[in-house]
Design a protein around this motif. Sequence first.
Motif, PDB file in Angstrom:
ATOM      1  N   ILE A  68       8.441   5.341  -2.136  1.00 41.91           N
ATOM      2  CA  ILE A  68       7.425   5.312  -2.159  1.00 41.91           C
ATOM      3  C   ILE A  68       6.105   4.375  -2.156  1.00 41.91           C
ATOM      4  O   ILE A  68       4.810   4.158  -1.935  1.00 41.91           O
ATOM      5  CB  ILE A  68       7.102   5.917  -3.448  1.00 41.91           C
ATOM      6  CG1 ILE A  68       7.651   7.194  -3.347  1.00 41.91           C
ATOM      7  CG2 ILE A  68       6.043   5.878  -4.356  1.00 41.91           C
ATOM      8  CD1 ILE A  68       8.287   7.811  -4.257  1.00 41.91           C
ATOM      9  N   LYS A  69       6.826   2.809  -2.611  1.00 45.22           N
ATOM     10  CA  LYS A  69       5.717   2.150  -2.697  1.00 45.22           C
ATOM     11  C   LYS A  69       5.412   1.571  -1.056  1.00 45.22           C
ATOM     12  O   LYS A  69       4.501   1.269  -1.880  1.00 45.22           O
ATOM     13  CB  LYS A  69       6.800   0.474  -3.534  1.00 45.22           C
ATOM     14  CG  LYS A  69       5.384  -0.337  -3.022  1.00 45.22           C
ATOM     15  CD  LYS A  69       6.935  -1.382  -4.078  1.00 45.22           C
ATOM     16  CE  LYS A  69       5.926  -2.365  -4.370  1.00 45.22           C
ATOM     17  NZ  LYS A  69       5.029  -3.063  -3.433  1.00 45.22           N
ATOM     18  N   GLU A  70       6.121   1.632   0.009  1.00 44.20           N
ATOM     19  CA  GLU A  70       5.764   1.288   1.029  1.00 44.20           C
ATOM     20  C   GLU A  70       4.914   1.667   1.211  1.00 44.20           C
ATOM     21  O   GLU A  70       3.605   1.125   2.159  1.00 44.20           O
ATOM     22  CB  GLU A  70       7.686   1.408   1.979  1.00 44.20           C
ATOM     23  CG  GLU A  70       8.417   0.333   2.615  1.00 44.20           C
ATOM     24  CD  GLU A  70       8.836   0.694   3.644  1.00 44.20           C
ATOM     25  OE1 GLU A  70       7.904   0.439   4.365  1.00 44.20           O
ATOM     26  OE2 GLU A  70      10.098  -0.485   3.249  1.00 44.20           O
ATOM     27  N   ALA A  71       4.892   3.477   1.051  1.00 44.19           N
ATOM     28  CA  ALA A  71       3.834   4.094   2.346  1.00 44.19           C
ATOM     29  C   ALA A  71       2.534   4.158   1.297  1.00 44.19           C
ATOM     30  O   ALA A  71       1.463   3.469   2.144  1.00 44.19           O
ATOM     31  CB  ALA A  71       3.971   5.152   1.569  1.00 44.19           C
ATOM     32  N   LEU A  72       2.542   3.514  -0.164  1.00 42.31           N
ATOM     33  CA  LEU A  72       1.550   3.608  -0.799  1.00 42.31           C
ATOM     34  C   LEU A  72       0.427   2.007  -0.295  1.00 42.31           C
ATOM     35  O   LEU A  72      -0.155   1.595  -0.665  1.00 42.31           O
ATOM     36  CB  LEU A  72       1.028   3.731  -2.244  1.00 42.31           C
ATOM     37  CG  LEU A  72       1.464   5.114  -2.495  1.00 42.31           C
ATOM     38  CD1 LEU A  72       2.379   5.320  -4.417  1.00 42.31           C
ATOM     39  CD2 LEU A  72       0.822   6.128  -2.473  1.00 42.31           C
ATOM     40  N   ASP A  73       1.112   1.139  -0.192  1.00 40.42           N
ATOM     41  CA  ASP A  73       1.279  -0.694  -0.062  1.00 40.42           C
ATOM     42  C   ASP A  73       0.252   0.311   1.025  1.00 40.42           C
ATOM     43  O   ASP A  73      -0.795  -0.718   0.924  1.00 40.42           O
ATOM     44  CB  ASP A  73       1.806  -1.180  -0.208  1.00 40.42           C
ATOM     45  CG  ASP A  73       2.654  -2.220  -1.018  1.00 40.42           C
ATOM     46  OD1 ASP A  73       2.048  -1.345  -2.450  1.00 40.42           O
ATOM     47  OD2 ASP A  73       3.549  -2.138  -1.027  1.00 40.42           O
ATOM     48  N   TYR A  74       0.573   0.588   1.870  1.00 45.75           N
ATOM     49  CA  TYR A  74       0.153   1.115   3.689  1.00 45.75           C
ATOM     50  C   TYR A  74      -1.367   1.254   3.224  1.00 45.75           C
ATOM     51  O   TYR A  74      -2.638   1.042   4.181  1.00 45.75           O
ATOM     52  CB  TYR A  74       0.828   1.546   3.869  1.00 45.75           C
ATOM     53  CG  TYR A  74       0.366   1.743   5.539  1.00 45.75           C
ATOM     54  CD1 TYR A  74       0.879   1.284   6.757  1.00 45.75           C
ATOM     55  CD2 TYR A  74      -0.811   3.119   6.167  1.00 45.75           C
ATOM     56  CE1 TYR A  74       0.281   1.416   8.466  1.00 45.75           C
ATOM     57  CE2 TYR A  74      -0.805   3.437   7.513  1.00 45.75           C
ATOM     58  CZ  TYR A  74      -0.922   2.705   8.126  1.00 45.75           C
ATOM     59  OH  TYR A  74      -1.358   2.643   9.932  1.00 45.75           O
ATOM     60  N   VAL A  75      -1.270   2.600   2.811  1.00 46.01           N
ATOM     61  CA  VAL A  75      -2.308   3.559   2.070  1.00 46.01           C
ATOM     62  C   VAL A  75      -3.913   2.177   1.687  1.00 46.01           C
ATOM     63  O   VAL A  75      -4.696   1.991   2.166  1.00 46.01           O
ATOM     64  CB  VAL A  75      -2.268   4.369   1.348  1.00 46.01           C
ATOM     65  CG1 VAL A  75      -3.710   5.480   0.637  1.00 46.01           C
ATOM     66  CG2 VAL A  75      -1.317   5.732   2.308  1.00 46.01           C
ATOM     67  N   TYR A  76      -3.379   1.449   0.996  1.00 47.96           N
ATOM     68  CA  TYR A  76      -4.358   0.397  -0.273  1.00 47.96           C
ATOM     69  C   TYR A  76      -4.446  -0.586   0.736  1.00 47.96           C
ATOM     70  O   TYR A  76      -5.533  -1.189   0.343  1.00 47.96           O
ATOM     71  CB  TYR A  76      -3.078  -0.370  -1.824  1.00 47.96           C
ATOM     72  CG  TYR A  76      -4.539  -0.690  -2.380  1.00 47.96           C
ATOM     73  CD1 TYR A  76      -5.579  -0.513  -3.203  1.00 47.96           C
ATOM     74  CD2 TYR A  76      -4.117  -2.365  -2.492  1.00 47.96           C
ATOM     75  CE1 TYR A  76      -5.757  -0.663  -3.707  1.00 47.96           C
ATOM     76  CE2 TYR A  76      -4.506  -2.992  -3.927  1.00 47.96           C
ATOM     77  CZ  TYR A  76      -5.665  -1.234  -4.074  1.00 47.96           C
ATOM     78  OH  TYR A  76      -6.586  -2.764  -5.182  1.00 47.96           O
ATOM     79  N   ARG A  77      -3.570  -0.880   1.912  1.00 49.42           N
ATOM     80  CA  ARG A  77      -4.375  -1.988   2.932  1.00 49.42           C
ATOM     81  C   ARG A  77      -5.384  -1.041   3.853  1.00 49.42           C
ATOM     82  O   ARG A  77      -6.367  -2.084   4.024  1.00 49.42           O
ATOM     83  CB  ARG A  77      -3.686  -2.559   3.765  1.00 49.42           C
ATOM     84  CG  ARG A  77      -2.317  -3.112   3.161  1.00 49.42           C
ATOM     85  CD  ARG A  77      -1.309  -4.025   4.082  1.00 49.42           C
ATOM     86  NE  ARG A  77      -0.449  -2.828   5.204  1.00 49.42           N
ATOM     87  CZ  ARG A  77       0.591  -2.613   5.170  1.00 49.42           C
ATOM     88  NH1 ARG A  77       1.442  -2.744   4.075  1.00 49.42           N
ATOM     89  NH2 ARG A  77       1.074  -1.747   5.297  1.00 49.42           N
ATOM     90  N   HIS A  78      -5.993   0.177   3.479  1.00 47.11           N
ATOM     91  CA  HIS A  78      -6.933   0.732   4.486  1.00 47.11           C
ATOM     92  C   HIS A  78      -7.899   1.320   3.348  1.00 47.11           C
ATOM     93  O   HIS A  78      -8.904   1.661   3.934  1.00 47.11           O
ATOM     94  CB  HIS A  78      -5.937   1.251   5.669  1.00 47.11           C
ATOM     95  CG  HIS A  78      -5.314   0.675   6.439  1.00 47.11           C
ATOM     96  ND1 HIS A  78      -6.004   0.383   7.514  1.00 47.11           N
ATOM     97  CD2 HIS A  78      -3.967   0.824   6.854  1.00 47.11           C
ATOM     98  CE1 HIS A  78      -4.611   0.103   8.554  1.00 47.11           C
ATOM     99  NE2 HIS A  78      -4.005   0.157   7.460  1.00 47.11           N
TER     100      HIS A  78
END
Length: 817
Positions: free
Chosen positions: A318-328
């Motif tokens: 979940i953290k990996e996925a949300l970190d990815y979204v937050y970068r964009h």
Amino acid sequence: MATFSAESAVSSNLASCGLIRRTANPHPNVWSYDFVNSLKSPYANCSYRERAEALISEIKAMLNTAIAGDGELMITPSAYDTAWIARVPAIDGSAGPQFPQTVDWILKNQLKDGSWGTQSHFLLSDRLLATLSSVLALLKWKVGDPQVQQGIKFIRSNLELVNDESDEDSLVTDFEIIFPSLLREAQSFQLAALPYNLPYIHKLQMKRQERLAKLSREEIYTVPSPLLYSSEGIEDIVEWGKIMNVQSEDGFFLGSPASTACVFMHTGDVKCLEFLSNVVSKFGDFVPCMYPMDLLERLLIVDNIERLGVYRHFEKEIKEALDYVYRHWNERGIGWGRQNTIADLETTALGFLLLRLHSYDVSPVVFENFKDGIKGQLFCSTGPFNKEVASMMSLYRASQLAFPGEDILDEAKSFTTKYLREALDKSQTFSAWNNKHNLSEQIKYALKTSWHASVPRVEAKRYCQVYTPDKASIAKSVYKLPHVNNEKLLELAKLDFNIVQSIHQEEMKNVTSWFKDSGLPLFTFARERPLEFYFLIAAGTYEPQYAKCRFLFTKVACLLTVLDDMYDTYGTLDELKLFTEAVRRWDLSFTENLPDYMKLCYKIYYDIVHEVAWQAEKEQGRELVSFFRKGWEDFLLGYYEEAKWLAAEYVPSLDEYIKNGITSIGQRILLLSGVLIMEGQLLSQEALEKVDYPGRRVLIELNSLISRLADDTKTYKAEKARGELASSIECYMKDHPECTEEEALNHIYGILEPALKELTREFLKSDDDDVPLACKKMLFEETRVTMVIFKDGDGLSVSKWEVKDNIKECLIDPIPL
């Protein structure tokens, strides 16, 4: 201290002195302890746990494929878009297709009824669009005549059955723009077999003209328009040189392979071709209806995992996925793919919701971009109805995470509430497609259930019951995302719920066994609610490792109720003065002057307080007995203050009432008796003061205020009838003699709503790294369940209706596998 039996202590009720004792227990306990002890869940068997562990490993492997790096999108084929790619001529000048494998895919994937489309889900608009697109591609390369004839037959026979709009099912995106355009192209192939002059076709053509008449032609080339997704449907009006101004960096037009293929065939643009080649290479012989979808897919995966109640197994993913979204993430919003030139409301709202829930720093100002530029009001997209509803549902959920001062989220809540209520009256809500997906029930439930007043475990169970492993969504094609919706995730969610429930049932047996032997049932004037109190904590803090936290929280809650009812109804003021003084001395020998029933009460009280304090010391590694003693002293002094008001028939000012009520509600000492005993969760003194600091509006203070006022709004009439005059409503009316009861009640609700926003901010703010998330979550979730208990009345005093139902859903009834 004199010796005495428990029974004689309580039966000595001073009746001989002529005192009339009141009781707070007119409604008996609704749960039979024999019933609780009879509970035997099959999910305690280790074979179920082994299966759950296997599923967790399999799902983690799947998630790593979807989430790691740029991820690997798994999506069903779009026959419609694949047919457009198949039309692209070879760039080497040979008389054939650039992507011959896509032509082969079309030839091999016609369905038995002659159509093309998503086989598992029939939607007529999807089949018509995909079939006509496939027929035109095959005609272009003069192959597959049998398939062409079958396709034409399907189109003709189904169009002739549609008499008017009432016969329509849900429509794919821009159907009224694209389908008439394809029919015009079909005429150029001299396909006389198609029914071009049907009334329904004329209506579609009129709709197309109306939409295009509202379109600013120049804005298409300067401000990215949603119609870029369907530029193949407006070939007759596009200036191809200008449209390149709004091409994405990766060469596509709103992630649409069909649109990009169309632009390439008119312009020969190299970046378009690179995008098309990349997509075909990635998927082999077909293309999807949208690519990339890296942001929306990640958000949907996380949302489903969380709503199914299994997020604790996938925290890293979940953290990996949300970190990815937050970068964009950016202030204009996000689209379904990282390079989309247009922000999508559904993706942006879901992104805001999940990022805020995980304490990322995101501002709701992003929703200003979804306001009408002229009226300054929020608006929904002009996409298909189902897409609009999905966007509004996501925005409605996001609006409930408002912090103080975030007016745009208040606007969003009002706007989406109005939209969703009106949606229930629209015929589209009850189309065959939407009936199959229970759209009306989803809308009704969303409007009925506030996030702040919902039971986390019941919500997870309900989502298990509505989650569809084979779910399909609508864009220009019907499509499925197997990483988002699949059988394994649902199986795990059901198993996990039932396994955790089996653990809770064993804990419930321990609770009832303790309670029966504790001496507390002897105080027959007090409410007997051990299971209700266990539910209060277990419904939110359910994880198996927090068993000790749940047990001691429940013990303290049962004790608090006896003390509450003793101070409120049973004890005389003189007796309560003596008891309060004994509490301040912390000396068992001082109880000699107490009535017999109070001697027993004090002994139980003394033992539980110190058991909790010692367990907290063991968990936290520092001295806490004095801390707990001071908390209990403050709490019982608050009770005694209210007892004096009751005896004097005194109604304080609202400020005086609230100041005392925040203490006397007992939430502070109750919450501390749980949060400091959570296994593995260390709270330093500095961290503790961030959630517990009397007089400062932090989590525990706000919980206490909200609990006090929520209780008052549902119990003040019954308490007034019993002679208890002091409530927040009565105090406000005393301060404002001219106001009505309704106005006073509205004023209290006006205090509650901002307090809930403050509570939300304290829970989700991003600068509390030294406070364990599990601790903040425990404090917040307990507030949510408390709000449910007082949603429609006093659910503790009278727990035989909604509270009982919630307990059954959460703790008694498993989910059928």
